[in-house]
Scaffold this motif. Sequence first.
Motif, PDB file in Angstrom:
ATOM      1  N   ALA A 296     -13.385  -3.900   5.866  1.00 11.51           N
ATOM      2  CA  ALA A 296     -13.736  -4.159   7.266  1.00 11.51           C
ATOM      3  C   ALA A 296     -14.334  -5.542   7.481  1.00 11.51           C
ATOM      4  N   VAL A 297     -14.950  -6.111   6.443  1.00 15.66           N
ATOM      5  CA  VAL A 297     -15.532  -7.446   6.589  1.00 15.66           C
ATOM      6  C   VAL A 297     -14.610  -8.523   6.008  1.00 15.66           C
ATOM      7  N   GLY A 298     -13.361  -8.143   5.724  1.00 19.94           N
ATOM      8  CA  GLY A 298     -12.391  -9.122   5.252  1.00 19.94           C
ATOM      9  C   GLY A 298     -12.344  -9.311   3.753  1.00 19.94           C
ATOM     10  N   GLY A 299     -13.028  -8.456   3.013  1.00 22.40           N
ATOM     11  CA  GLY A 299     -12.983  -8.552   1.560  1.00 22.40           C
ATOM     12  C   GLY A 299     -11.686  -8.010   0.990  1.00 22.40           C
ATOM     13  N   ALA A 300     -11.418  -8.320  -0.263  1.00 21.01           N
ATOM     14  CA  ALA A 300     -10.229  -7.825  -0.952  1.00 21.01           C
ATOM     15  C   ALA A 300     -10.553  -6.502  -1.638  1.00 21.01           C
ATOM     16  N   THR A 301      -9.584  -5.595  -1.681  1.00 21.11           N
ATOM     17  CA  THR A 301      -9.830  -4.265  -2.248  1.00 21.11           C
ATOM     18  C   THR A 301      -8.686  -3.871  -3.170  1.00 21.11           C
ATOM     19  N   LEU A 302      -9.057  -3.312  -4.332  1.00 16.94           N
ATOM     20  CA  LEU A 302      -8.088  -2.919  -5.344  1.00 16.94           C
ATOM     21  C   LEU A 302      -8.429  -1.530  -5.880  1.00 16.94           C
ATOM     22  N   ALA A 303      -7.399  -0.792  -6.299  1.00 21.75           N
ATOM     23  CA  ALA A 303      -7.590   0.529  -6.890  1.00 21.75           C
ATOM     24  C   ALA A 303      -6.707   0.673  -8.118  1.00 21.75           C
ATOM     25  N   ASP A 305      -4.161   2.459 -10.655  1.00 20.58           N
ATOM     26  CA  ASP A 305      -3.047   3.362 -10.401  1.00 20.58           C
ATOM     27  C   ASP A 305      -3.200   4.688 -11.151  1.00 20.58           C
ATOM     28  N   GLU A 306      -2.452   5.686 -10.693  1.00 19.53           N
ATOM     29  CA  GLU A 306      -2.576   7.034 -11.259  1.00 19.53           C
ATOM     30  C   GLU A 306      -2.167   7.082 -12.724  1.00 19.53           C
ATOM     31  N   ALA A 307      -1.136   6.350 -13.086  1.00 18.39           N
ATOM     32  CA  ALA A 307      -0.602   6.432 -14.447  1.00 18.39           C
ATOM     33  C   ALA A 307      -1.607   6.001 -15.505  1.00 18.39           C
ATOM     34  N   SER A 308      -2.497   5.053 -15.180  1.00 18.24           N
ATOM     35  CA  SER A 308      -3.456   4.569 -16.173  1.00 18.24           C
ATOM     36  C   SER A 308      -4.847   5.174 -16.017  1.00 18.24           C
ATOM     37  N   CYS A 309      -5.029   6.073 -15.037  1.00 18.17           N
ATOM     38  CA  CYS A 309      -6.314   6.747 -14.826  1.00 18.17           C
ATOM     39  C   CYS A 309      -6.448   7.989 -15.708  1.00 18.17           C
ATOM     40  N   SER A 310      -7.630   8.222 -16.228  1.00 15.91           N
ATOM     41  CA  SER A 310      -7.915   9.518 -16.851  1.00 15.91           C
ATOM     42  C   SER A 310      -7.956  10.585 -15.767  1.00 15.91           C
ATOM     43  N   VAL A 311      -8.635  10.274 -14.662  1.00 19.87           N
ATOM     44  CA  VAL A 311      -8.728  11.177 -13.513  1.00 19.87           C
ATOM     45  C   VAL A 311      -8.473  10.361 -12.252  1.00 19.87           C
ATOM     46  N   PHE A 312      -7.429  10.694 -11.537  1.00 21.76           N
ATOM     47  CA  PHE A 312      -7.040   9.936 -10.346  1.00 21.76           C
ATOM     48  C   PHE A 312      -7.686  10.551  -9.111  1.00 21.76           C
ATOM     49  N   GLY A 313      -9.025  10.517  -9.076  1.00  9.69           N
ATOM     50  CA  GLY A 313      -9.763  11.058  -7.949  1.00  9.69           C
ATOM     51  C   GLY A 313     -10.326   9.954  -7.083  1.00  9.69           C
ATOM     52  N   ILE A 314     -11.224   9.161  -7.645  1.00  9.02           N
ATOM     53  CA  ILE A 314     -11.861   8.067  -6.903  1.00  9.02           C
ATOM     54  C   ILE A 314     -10.821   7.086  -6.345  1.00  9.02           C
ATOM     55  N   PRO A 315      -9.867   6.593  -7.157  1.00  4.45           N
ATOM     56  CA  PRO A 315      -8.872   5.685  -6.575  1.00  4.45           C
ATOM     57  C   PRO A 315      -8.019   6.349  -5.497  1.00  4.45           C
ATOM     58  N   ALA A 316      -7.652   7.616  -5.722  1.00  3.90           N
ATOM     59  CA  ALA A 316      -6.805   8.311  -4.729  1.00  3.90           C
ATOM     60  C   ALA A 316      -7.501   8.428  -3.386  1.00  3.90           C
ATOM     61  N   ARG A 317      -8.810   8.797  -3.406  1.00  8.76           N
ATOM     62  CA  ARG A 317      -9.543   8.933  -2.147  1.00  8.76           C
ATOM     63  C   ARG A 317      -9.665   7.588  -1.448  1.00  8.76           C
ATOM     64  N   ALA A 318      -9.832   6.518  -2.215  1.00  7.38           N
ATOM     65  CA  ALA A 318      -9.913   5.184  -1.608  1.00  7.38           C
ATOM     66  C   ALA A 318      -8.569   4.783  -1.004  1.00  7.38           C
ATOM     67  N   ILE A 319      -7.498   5.043  -1.715  1.00  5.51           N
ATOM     68  CA  ILE A 319      -6.164   4.709  -1.217  1.00  5.51           C
ATOM     69  C   ILE A 319      -5.872   5.458   0.075  1.00  5.51           C
ATOM     70  N   GLU A 320      -6.319   6.712   0.166  1.00  3.90           N
ATOM     71  CA  GLU A 320      -6.091   7.529   1.359  1.00  3.90           C
ATOM     72  C   GLU A 320      -6.733   6.942   2.608  1.00  3.90           C
ATOM     73  N   ASP A 325      -5.916  -2.889  -0.632  1.00  4.06           N
ATOM     74  CA  ASP A 325      -4.893  -3.929  -0.534  1.00  4.06           C
ATOM     75  C   ASP A 325      -3.810  -3.796  -1.590  1.00  4.06           C
ATOM     76  N   ASP A 326      -4.199  -3.379  -2.800  1.00  6.67           N
ATOM     77  CA  ASP A 326      -3.225  -3.332  -3.887  1.00  6.67           C
ATOM     78  C   ASP A 326      -3.652  -2.282  -4.909  1.00  6.67           C
ATOM     79  N   VAL A 327      -2.665  -1.682  -5.582  1.00  2.49           N
ATOM     80  CA  VAL A 327      -2.895  -0.673  -6.615  1.00  2.49           C
ATOM     81  C   VAL A 327      -2.310  -1.207  -7.906  1.00  2.49           C
ATOM     82  N   ARG A 328      -3.130  -1.283  -8.946  1.00  6.38           N
ATOM     83  CA  ARG A 328      -2.696  -1.871 -10.207  1.00  6.38           C
ATOM     84  C   ARG A 328      -3.106  -1.006 -11.389  1.00  6.38           C
ATOM     85  N   SER A 329      -2.422  -1.192 -12.509  1.00  2.05           N
ATOM     86  CA  SER A 329      -2.780  -0.495 -13.739  1.00  2.05           C
ATOM     87  C   SER A 329      -4.033  -1.116 -14.332  1.00  2.05           C
ATOM     88  N   ALA A 330      -4.618  -0.442 -15.303  1.00  2.00           N
ATOM     89  CA  ALA A 330      -5.802  -0.979 -15.983  1.00  2.00           C
ATOM     90  C   ALA A 330      -5.492  -2.317 -16.633  1.00  2.00           C
TER      91      ALA A 330
END
Length: 345
Positions: A296-303, A305-320, A325-330
Motif C-alpha cells: 500500500a505504501v509502494g514497497g515491493a513484495t515477494l512470496a 513458491d509452493e514447490a520450495s516451501c515446507s508448508v505453503f501457508g504464510i505465502p499462500a495467505r499473502a498471495i491471496e 508482486d512476484d512468487v519465487r523459489s527459495a
Amino acid sequence: MTKAVVVDDSHFMRTVISDILEDAGFDVVAQAGDGEAGAAAVAEHDPDVVTMDVEMPRMDGIEAVEEIMARNPTPVVMLSAHTDDGAEATFEAMEKGAVDFLAKPGGEVSTEISAHGDALVEKVRSAARADPASAGDVSATDEVVAADHEYVENPTLIVGASTGGPRIVEKVLSDLPRDADLRVLIVQHMPDGFTERFAARLDRRSEYDVSEAEDGMRIGGGQAVVAKGDYHMEVAGYGNGRLRIRLQQEPQLHGVRPAIDVTMETAAETVTGPLTGVVLTGMGKDGAAGIEAISAVGGATLAQDEASCSVFGIPARAIETGSVDDVRSADEMGKAILDTIREDG
C-alpha cells in the motif's frame, strides 16, 4: 488418522509424548529409544510425522534425521533442550531436513512437557502437512556479485518465516551481497533462547553483520537483526538511513510473538526509503496483513513458491491478498530481492 513415530531415549518422555499425541487423535505407530531404532521404525511404518529427541545414544537426532531423509523422507519435529548446545544441535538437524522444533521445558525430562501439550500437538500437526522434500532441497549458495552503484540508496528488507524457515532464511541472506547495503529485519517464529543462536549462525554464514534485536538499537546498511523470541519487533523510527527498533510484549498476534505483521506494518508506517517485504515457508496467516501494508505504501513484495516451501501457508495467505508482486523459489529469492532494489528496477 495421522501416523506418528516418537523417538526419545527416555521411556518416560516417549510415554508422555505418545499420550499427548494419541489424545489429540494421532496414531502413534511406534516408539524408539535411539536414532538408529527411530530410523528403522520410520522405514518399517512409513509414518506421516516423527518427533525426534536431539541427544540420544548410538545414533543422535541429527544423524537420525539425515538417515530418514536419505531413505524415507518424512517430516520431523525436533524436541530440543533449552540450552546453547541444544539450540545449535537443533539448527544442525534442521539443516539435515527437520521441519520444526519444540524446546523442552527447562531443557530436562520433566512432567512440564504435559503443560506444553497444545504447543506440541500444533507443531506436530503442522509438520505432518509439510513436504519433507522441500525442507531438504535448498541448493548451495551461488556467489552474487554486483557493484555499489547498481542499487538504490538505503533499502530496507523485512523477511518473515515460520515452519521450515531457518534454512530458507539462511539461504536467502547468504545470497545477498554486502554492497547491496540493505537494512534487514528478520522475523522467524522461534522461542526466546533460540533467536540469539539463530542470529549467530546467520552472522557466520552471510556477508551481513547479524545480531539478535535489542530494544532501542539502531540498524544501518549492511546490518541485519533477528526478532527476539517472545517479543514483537517494531520499527519505531527512521532517519539518515538508519532504523530504530522497539521490542514490546503486547499480546500474541495470530498465536505468535514475534509476529511478522507487527514488524512489516510498523515498517510500512515509518520507513520512507525503499522497502521490500518477503514471506517464506510457514503455517498460518501471519505476514499477509504486513505484505498488504508494504504494498500500500509502494514497497515491493515477494512470496516463496509452493514447490520450495515446507508448508505453503504464510505465502499462500499473502498471495491471496493480491498484494504480492512476484512468487519465487527459495533458490531464486535472493536475486528477486536484489531486483527490487536495483536502480533500473
